[in-house]
Design a protein around this motif. Sequence first.
Motif: not given
Length: 235
Positions: A171-173, A121-128, A141-144, A176-178
Motif C-alpha cells: 500500500r505504501q509503495l 520520491a522527492a523531485p530530482g531523486a531517482a526513484p528507488a 532503482p525502480l527502473a530495475e 508513493a509511485w502510482p
Amino acid sequence: MKIIIVDDEPLARARLEALLGECEDAAVIASVSDGEAALATCMQAQPDLLLLDINMPGMDGTALAQRLARLPRPPQVVFCTAYEQFAPRAFELGVVDYLLKPVRLERLREALQRARLRIDAAPGAAPALTARSRDEERRIPLAEVIFLVADEKYVTVHHDHGEALIEDSLRQLEQAWPEHLLRVHRNCLVASARLLGIRTLDDGRSVVRLAGTEQTPEVSRRSLPAVRRHVRGDT
C-alpha cells in the motif's frame, strides 16, 4: 538517514535517541533543545529528517516546520508530542507522521519508513526502493524492478539482478509511485513499464506477462479491468 532530534525535555531526547539505536539506517547527527538551534543545525548539516516536539519555548514546532519548508532542500518532519489536538494543524503542514509520547518503537519504525518513501520520491531523486539486511543497505532503482509480492511481514522485490526483501508495505509503495507500480492482486504489484500483456489459463485464471522474467503473476478478478485498461493504453 540523517536525523535531528528537537525537544526541550532531555529525557524525551534521550528516549528517542535510544529507540533510534534499534532502527536500521537511522543516524542521529544532532540533538537540540529549541527551534532556533534546530534551524541553525539544519542549515549546516542538511538532515533528512527531524523528530520534532511541538510545545517548546521560543520557536515552537509548528513555526519551525513552516521555516524549514522554505529551505532549498527541506528535511522531512515527524512530530513527537504529548498533545493530540495539534494533529490537524500538523498534517496541514505536510509532515510525514504524528507520534504521541511516549513514542513506541513500532510506530517510530513506521514513521521512518514513510520518511524514506518521501525522500526517495522527492523531485530530482531517482526513484528507488531500499533493501536492508544486517550487514548492508542497498538501493534498487525502480527502473530495475519487475514485480513485488507481499508475504506476511516482508515484501519480496523481483528485479533485474535477483530478489531482495524490503519492509515497506504494498500500500505504501502503491501510494508513493502510482505512475510506476500497478496492482494486479492484493499481494502483488508489477512495474507498469514491464507489462507486456495478459494471458488466460485453461482453468480460467488470468496472469500477466512481464518483460525481464518468465514468471507470470496472477491477476485477481478485482484488478483485471484496471490491468486490461493499462494494457490497452487507456490509463
